[in-house]
Design a protein around this motif. Structure first.
Motif, PDB file in Angstrom:
ATOM      1  N   LEU B  90       0.816  -1.216   0.000  1.00  0.00           N
ATOM      2  CA  LEU B  90       0.000   0.000   0.000  1.00  0.00           C
ATOM      3  C   LEU B  90       0.847   1.263   0.000  1.00  0.00           C
ATOM      4  O   LEU B  90       0.322   2.367  -0.023  1.00  0.00           O
ATOM      5  CB  LEU B  90      -0.913   0.021   1.234  1.00  0.00           C
ATOM      6  N   GLY B  91       2.166   1.102   0.087  1.00  0.00           N
ATOM      7  CA  GLY B  91       3.048   2.265   0.109  1.00  0.00           C
ATOM      8  C   GLY B  91       3.241   2.802   1.508  1.00  0.00           C
ATOM      9  O   GLY B  91       2.754   2.217   2.485  1.00  0.00           O
ATOM     10  N   PRO B  92       3.938   3.935   1.609  1.00  0.00           N
ATOM     11  CA  PRO B  92       4.142   4.532   2.930  1.00  0.00           C
ATOM     12  C   PRO B  92       2.789   4.842   3.574  1.00  0.00           C
ATOM     13  O   PRO B  92       1.932   5.469   2.941  1.00  0.00           O
ATOM     14  CB  PRO B  92       4.915   5.819   2.625  1.00  0.00           C
ATOM     15  N   THR B  93       2.617   4.406   4.814  1.00  0.00           N
ATOM     16  CA  THR B  93       1.311   4.527   5.472  1.00  0.00           C
ATOM     17  C   THR B  93       0.810   5.964   5.486  1.00  0.00           C
ATOM     18  O   THR B  93      -0.347   6.232   5.166  1.00  0.00           O
ATOM     19  CB  THR B  93       1.404   4.007   6.916  1.00  0.00           C
ATOM     20  N   GLU B  94       1.699   6.882   5.854  1.00  0.00           N
ATOM     21  CA  GLU B  94       1.288   8.281   6.000  1.00  0.00           C
ATOM     22  C   GLU B  94       0.864   8.899   4.662  1.00  0.00           C
ATOM     23  O   GLU B  94       0.263   9.966   4.634  1.00  0.00           O
ATOM     24  CB  GLU B  94       2.421   9.122   6.610  1.00  0.00           C
ATOM     25  N   GLU B  95       1.229   8.245   3.554  1.00  0.00           N
ATOM     26  CA  GLU B  95       0.884   8.797   2.243  1.00  0.00           C
ATOM     27  C   GLU B  95      -0.443   8.269   1.705  1.00  0.00           C
ATOM     28  O   GLU B  95      -0.908   8.692   0.652  1.00  0.00           O
ATOM     29  CB  GLU B  95       2.007   8.489   1.227  1.00  0.00           C
ATOM     30  N   ILE B  96      -1.056   7.325   2.418  1.00  0.00           N
ATOM     31  CA  ILE B  96      -2.351   6.812   1.971  1.00  0.00           C
ATOM     32  C   ILE B  96      -3.354   7.961   2.094  1.00  0.00           C
ATOM     33  O   ILE B  96      -3.508   8.541   3.172  1.00  0.00           O
ATOM     34  CB  ILE B  96      -2.797   5.604   2.823  1.00  0.00           C
ATOM     35  N   GLY B  97      -3.988   8.309   0.976  1.00  0.00           N
ATOM     36  CA  GLY B  97      -4.837   9.498   0.919  1.00  0.00           C
ATOM     37  C   GLY B  97      -5.833   9.615   2.061  1.00  0.00           C
ATOM     38  O   GLY B  97      -6.031  10.684   2.640  1.00  0.00           O
ATOM     39  N   TYR B  98      -6.472   8.508   2.376  1.00  0.00           N
ATOM     40  CA  TYR B  98      -7.501   8.465   3.419  1.00  0.00           C
ATOM     41  C   TYR B  98      -6.958   8.999   4.746  1.00  0.00           C
ATOM     42  O   TYR B  98      -7.655   9.648   5.514  1.00  0.00           O
ATOM     43  CB  TYR B  98      -7.907   7.005   3.585  1.00  0.00           C
ATOM     44  N   LEU B  99      -5.675   8.698   4.993  1.00  0.00           N
ATOM     45  CA  LEU B  99      -5.040   9.084   6.248  1.00  0.00           C
ATOM     46  C   LEU B  99      -4.401  10.469   6.130  1.00  0.00           C
ATOM     47  O   LEU B  99      -4.477  11.305   7.018  1.00  0.00           O
ATOM     48  CB  LEU B  99      -3.965   8.039   6.578  1.00  0.00           C
ATOM     49  N   LYS B 100      -3.755  10.682   4.965  1.00  0.00           N
ATOM     50  CA  LYS B 100      -2.991  11.894   4.744  1.00  0.00           C
ATOM     51  C   LYS B 100      -3.855  13.156   4.849  1.00  0.00           C
ATOM     52  O   LYS B 100      -3.416  14.190   5.346  1.00  0.00           O
ATOM     53  CB  LYS B 100      -2.368  11.817   3.345  1.00  0.00           C
ATOM     54  N   ASN B 101      -5.085  13.063   4.351  1.00  0.00           N
ATOM     55  CA  ASN B 101      -5.956  14.238   4.327  1.00  0.00           C
ATOM     56  C   ASN B 101      -6.728  14.466   5.622  1.00  0.00           C
ATOM     57  O   ASN B 101      -7.579  15.335   5.695  1.00  0.00           O
ATOM     58  CB  ASN B 101      -6.925  14.131   3.150  1.00  0.00           C
ATOM     59  N   GLN B 102      -6.452  13.657   6.624  1.00  0.00           N
ATOM     60  CA  GLN B 102      -7.152  13.849   7.892  1.00  0.00           C
ATOM     61  C   GLN B 102      -6.426  14.873   8.759  1.00  0.00           C
ATOM     62  O   GLN B 102      -5.288  15.237   8.475  1.00  0.00           O
ATOM     63  CB  GLN B 102      -7.242  12.511   8.647  1.00  0.00           C
ATOM     64  N   GLU B 103      -7.119  15.321   9.796  1.00  0.00           N
ATOM     65  CA  GLU B 103      -6.502  16.241  10.754  1.00  0.00           C
ATOM     66  C   GLU B 103      -6.551  15.565  12.112  1.00  0.00           C
ATOM     67  O   GLU B 103      -7.487  15.759  12.887  1.00  0.00           O
ATOM     68  CB  GLU B 103      -7.262  17.565  10.756  1.00  0.00           C
ATOM     69  N   ARG B 104      -5.586  14.719  12.342  1.00  0.00           N
ATOM     70  CA  ARG B 104      -5.640  13.897  13.549  1.00  0.00           C
ATOM     71  C   ARG B 104      -4.991  14.580  14.748  1.00  0.00           C
ATOM     72  O   ARG B 104      -3.771  14.681  14.823  1.00  0.00           O
ATOM     73  CB  ARG B 104      -5.023  12.530  13.277  1.00  0.00           C
ATOM     74  N   LEU B 105      -5.850  15.064  15.642  1.00  0.00           N
ATOM     75  CA  LEU B 105      -5.377  15.622  16.901  1.00  0.00           C
ATOM     76  C   LEU B 105      -5.594  14.607  18.014  1.00  0.00           C
ATOM     77  O   LEU B 105      -4.682  14.254  18.743  1.00  0.00           O
ATOM     78  CB  LEU B 105      -6.124  16.916  17.235  1.00  0.00           C
ATOM     79  N   THR B 106      -6.837  14.118  18.113  1.00  0.00           N
ATOM     80  CA  THR B 106      -7.168  13.153  19.160  1.00  0.00           C
ATOM     81  C   THR B 106      -6.585  11.772  18.829  1.00  0.00           C
ATOM     82  O   THR B 106      -6.102  11.065  19.701  1.00  0.00           O
ATOM     83  CB  THR B 106      -8.700  13.054  19.313  1.00  0.00           C
ATOM     84  N   PHE B 107      -6.628  11.434  17.565  1.00  0.00           N
ATOM     85  CA  PHE B 107      -6.180  10.097  17.144  1.00  0.00           C
ATOM     86  C   PHE B 107      -4.732  10.101  16.650  1.00  0.00           C
ATOM     87  O   PHE B 107      -4.328   9.205  15.915  1.00  0.00           O
ATOM     88  CB  PHE B 107      -7.115   9.544  16.055  1.00  0.00           C
ATOM     89  N   ALA B 108      -3.960  11.113  17.061  1.00  0.00           N
ATOM     90  CA  ALA B 108      -2.600  11.273  16.548  1.00  0.00           C
ATOM     91  C   ALA B 108      -1.721  10.032  16.747  1.00  0.00           C
ATOM     92  O   ALA B 108      -0.876   9.732  15.921  1.00  0.00           O
ATOM     93  CB  ALA B 108      -1.941  12.483  17.206  1.00  0.00           C
ATOM     94  N   ARG B 109      -1.934   9.320  17.838  1.00  0.00           N
ATOM     95  CA  ARG B 109      -1.053   8.180  18.132  1.00  0.00           C
ATOM     96  C   ARG B 109      -1.684   6.830  17.865  1.00  0.00           C
ATOM     97  O   ARG B 109      -1.014   5.799  17.906  1.00  0.00           O
ATOM     98  CB  ARG B 109      -0.650   8.225  19.619  1.00  0.00           C
ATOM     99  N   VAL B 110      -3.004   6.817  17.625  1.00  0.00           N
ATOM    100  CA  VAL B 110      -3.702   5.533  17.509  1.00  0.00           C
ATOM    101  C   VAL B 110      -3.240   4.778  16.264  1.00  0.00           C
ATOM    102  O   VAL B 110      -3.237   5.325  15.161  1.00  0.00           O
ATOM    103  CB  VAL B 110      -5.230   5.746  17.481  1.00  0.00           C
ATOM    104  N   GLY B 111      -2.829   3.544  16.451  1.00  0.00           N
ATOM    105  CA  GLY B 111      -2.342   2.731  15.339  1.00  0.00           C
ATOM    106  C   GLY B 111      -0.844   2.858  15.162  1.00  0.00           C
ATOM    107  O   GLY B 111      -0.237   2.114  14.399  1.00  0.00           O
ATOM    108  N   ILE B 112      -0.258   3.818  15.855  1.00  0.00           N
ATOM    109  CA  ILE B 112       1.179   4.045  15.699  1.00  0.00           C
ATOM    110  C   ILE B 112       1.951   3.406  16.851  1.00  0.00           C
ATOM    111  O   ILE B 112       2.925   2.697  16.637  1.00  0.00           O
ATOM    112  CB  ILE B 112       1.470   5.560  15.599  1.00  0.00           C
ATOM    113  N   ILE B 113       1.484   3.666  18.074  1.00  0.00           N
ATOM    114  CA  ILE B 113       2.249   3.163  19.228  1.00  0.00           C
ATOM    115  C   ILE B 113       1.634   1.899  19.810  1.00  0.00           C
ATOM    116  O   ILE B 113       0.471   1.566  19.556  1.00  0.00           O
ATOM    117  CB  ILE B 113       2.357   4.238  20.339  1.00  0.00           C
ATOM    118  N   ASP B 114       2.418   1.214  20.596  1.00  0.00           N
ATOM    119  CA  ASP B 114       1.937   0.097  21.400  1.00  0.00           C
ATOM    120  C   ASP B 114       1.100   0.708  22.527  1.00  0.00           C
ATOM    121  O   ASP B 114       1.619   1.483  23.325  1.00  0.00           O
ATOM    122  CB  ASP B 114       3.159  -0.653  21.959  1.00  0.00           C
ATOM    123  N   PRO B 115      -0.189   0.395  22.572  1.00  0.00           N
ATOM    124  CA  PRO B 115      -1.053   1.068  23.549  1.00  0.00           C
ATOM    125  C   PRO B 115      -0.634   0.853  24.998  1.00  0.00           C
ATOM    126  O   PRO B 115      -0.964   1.657  25.857  1.00  0.00           O
ATOM    127  CB  PRO B 115      -2.438   0.453  23.282  1.00  0.00           C
TER     128      PRO B 115
END
Lengths: 160, 521
Positions: B90-115
């Motif tokens: 799928l390419g670099p995760t951050e470049e996936i359009g669905y994700l790239k065009n979002q404005e993640r403030l609350t969900f900034a870390r979700v899916g990135i870190i070990d909870p």
């Protein structure tokens, strides 16, 4: 303390006593009792009422209010199918009909051989992977009638 | 070589086989002696790609999905550990359009870190909000929250700052902070994603609230349908306690605060704040009369802040970066970002965090890619089971509290459920009444009796028994429920029912003219 021959009363009393000092202890106690027995046996109500200094009616009122608490023992496997909007938009109505036919059960029923209990559920928070079901503790998404049959076959295959 | 593979542990991903994928990755990696490390994370919220796995490469994280356990061998063969090409690349995760065009403030870390790794939370900016809050007084914290324009994310959209100020100014020896994590609205899963993906965020937000008003005890009222969230939360609470972020002396401030998770028991009504307080007190979840509001007289009769999980989760960044920073997102009186949960019959369902003001069209077509079935969109329900059904012609509505209210709809908890043209809207209207009857706490008559009668009246309309008269009766009944019910369950059930009737009269066997004729007496 009276001794019940199967130790039921002792078990409930010990659960209730260990949690009684929590503020608002009744729900945590009922969850523990159901975790232990799979349901909340009618005879545990008097014991819980006694420990918490409540009337039996008050305890019964709480138990009967919440959908989670069962008054009968469930089957070996509890299957819960989501009936909510997102799952409906993805074919839950057909899935429910299929499952009911396959298990020969309606919602709220347990098979005669105590194998399965079928329950409805109103949202599992898995709406982005609709339709969703749970089998015991496991959650499954994008469940088609065919995938359900496979899951059921797997369950039968394990003999568990 | 040491490669890191990220595999989500979010319920949604697990429901599609993420556990089997993780196991296959582990055994393959060991067999090949590849020296791989598997980190379990939350979900990025791109659910049509779940289970989506990521690998660390020099160019950043690269994603593959949706991965089946049987794909794992070919992924290793293709050299996915170096981010090489593969059918599922799928390419670099951050470049996936669905994700790239979002404005993640609350969900900034979700899916990135070990909870469950507190150090990762700290490394990604966690607990900076609390550190700032510790330097401030209660009134100053309230000031920042007020300035941010944050409104309750559970559905009622009440200004959080005013609620906090009320609880701060209430005098009592004991106060409480309660998080509503009952997330019963069908079509919503944002709370769950936070709990399973970034639980320390919630703990931090609640700790700030507690410091603000002087509460020493907090509760997270969690629905029993979320066992994975429960496990992750318990683990996170233990870690926070061990490191002094919770306990008798929060970060050496001399102030005590601890948190306990309490499980609900499958009652939808317990998402209503006063019913939830009753439930926490160990009683039937019956709605209370208001006033007094919980901020004055709440849990066990003490001043209590009750907020939705997303409201608390929005607070750390407000404290860290200031109310002004947060306020710059959004439109009109809807400030900040909105966690939209796109579900139902849609090609790309998932979590979309955007500033308020994005339209339904953008969400459903640009993000969602239209229906999963490829058919026409017929109706969209916004805001959970008590939200209105909107027809395709109204999808230009911007998603903010006031714009939706102007169209007779509401944003609720941000759920958007899409239906294609095979939907029977009369059946959906009947379901809304049936659900209300099932979940009514029974305290007020319009809801308890009204919902049962509503189901019967819709049945009569559908069987063409005095259809016009019964439509008028249904409208009248909905008026009674709307204005006579004690809480939002009875008060808002008419919303899906009447909107279905208004926009889709043909499903009730009526022409628009006949609908007009059926005016309530």
């Amino acid at each position: 303390m009276r001794n019940s021959p199967d130790g039921h009363e002792e078990a409930v009393r010990s659960i209730a006593s260990s949690l009684r000092y929590k503020p608002g202890a009744l729900l945590p106690i009922l969850h523990k009792v159901q975790e232990r027995f799979g349901y909340v046996p009618a005879r545990s109500l008097a014991v819980i009422a006694d420990v918490l200094n409540l009337s039996r009616a008050e305890v019964y009122g709480v138990v009967s209010f919440y959908h989670d608490f069962r008054s009968e023992p469930p089957g070996e496997h509890v299957i819960r199918v989501c009936r909510a909007e997102s799952c409906q938009a993805m074919g839950a109505v057909e899935l429910v009909a299929h499952i009911k036919r396959k298990l020969k059960l309606d919602f709220g029923q347990t098979s005669a051989n105590q194998r399965f209990t079928l329950e409805p559920v109103y949202c599992l928070g898995n709406c982005a992977c609709s339709p969703a079901i749970t089998i015991d503790q496991e959650i499954y998404g994008r469940v088609t009638p065919r995938r359900f049959d496979d899951l059921l076959a797997e369950l039968e295959g394990r003999g568990g | 070589m040491n490669s890191t593979i990220y595999v989500p542990q979010d319920s949604g991903a697990l429901s599609l086989g993420a556990e089997q994928v993780a196991r296959a990755l582990k055994s393959h990696g060991e067999r090949l002696g590849a020296g791989t490390r598997i980190v379990r994370t939350g979900s990025r919220g791109l659910y049509w790609l779940e289970p989506m796995i990521e690998v660390d490469t020099p160019q950043g994280r690269v994603a593959y999905g949706p991965v089946n356990a049987t794909d794992v061998g070919s992924l290793f063969d293709a050299g996915f550990l170096d981010g090489r090409g593969h059918r599922l690349f799928l390419g670099p995760t951050e470049e996936i359009g669905y994700l790239k065009n979002q404005e993640r403030l609350t969900f900034a870390r979700v899916g990135i870190i070990d909870p469950c790794a507190l150090d990762e939370y700290l490394a990604h900016g966690g607990y900076r909000g609390l550190e700032r809050a510790l330097e401030m007084g209660g009134a100053q914290i309230v000031g920042e929250v007020m300035l941010s324009g944050l409104r309750g994310r559970g559905g009622a959209a009440f200004p959080a700052g005013i609620k906090w100020k009320t609880a701060l100014e209430a005098y009592a020896h004991q106060k409480y902070v309660v998080c509503n994590a009952d997330e019963g609205d069908a079509g919503t899963f944002a709370d769950r994603m936070i709990m399973e993906g970034d639980p320390f965020l919630l703990i931090e937000g609640m700790t700030i609230a507690a410091l603000c008003i002087g509460a020493s005890q907090g509760y997270i009222y969690l629905r029993s349908e979320y066992p994975h969230s429960h496990r992750t939360l318990e683990r996170a609470l233990e870690l926070a306690r061990n490191r002094g972020y919770l306990g008798k002396n929060v970060l050496g401030s001399g102030k005590p605060f601890d948190l306990e998770v309490r499980l609900g028991a499958g009652a939808y009504i317990c998402g209503e704040e006063t019913a939830m307080l009753e439930s926490l007190e160990g009683k039937r979840g019956m709605v209370r009369y208001r006033p007094p509001v919980p901020a004055v007289k709440g849990l066990f009769g003490k001043p209590t802040i009750v907020n939705n999980l997303l409201t608390f989760a929005s607070v750390p960044i407000i404290l860290e970066k200031g109310g002004q920073f947060y306020k710059e997102y959004g439109t009109g009186r809807s400030r900040g970002t909105l966690a939209l949960q796109l579900a139902g019959n849609v090609k790309r369902p998932g979590l979309i965090e955007k500033a308020f003001g994005v339209t339904l069209n953008e969400i459903i077509y640009e993000y969602g890619g239209g229906t999963a079935s490829g058919r026409r969109v017929r109706a969209v329900q916004v805001g959970g089971p008590l939200g209105a059904y909107l027809p395709e012609s109204e999808l230009d509505t911007p998603l903010d509290y006031e714009a939706l209210a102007a169209r007779g709809a509401m944003l609720g908890h941000g759920g958007v459920v899409v239906f294609d043209d095979t939907v029977d809207m009369a059946r959906m209207a009947r379901y809304a009444m049936e659900f209300c009857a099932l979940e009514s706490c029974g305290k007020c008559t319009p809801c308890r009796i009204g919902a049962v009668r509503g189901t019967e009246v819709i049945d009569r309309i559908l069987s063409n028994a005095e259809r016009t008269t019964n439509v008028a009766l249904l409208k009248d009944l909905c008026e009674t429920m709307k204005f006579g019910s004690l809480c939002a369950l009875g008060g808002l059930t008419p919303l899906p029912v009447l909107s279905a009737l208004k926009h889709f009269p043909e499903d009730f066997g009526l022409s628009p003219e006949r609908l007009e004729a059926a005016q309530a007496p």
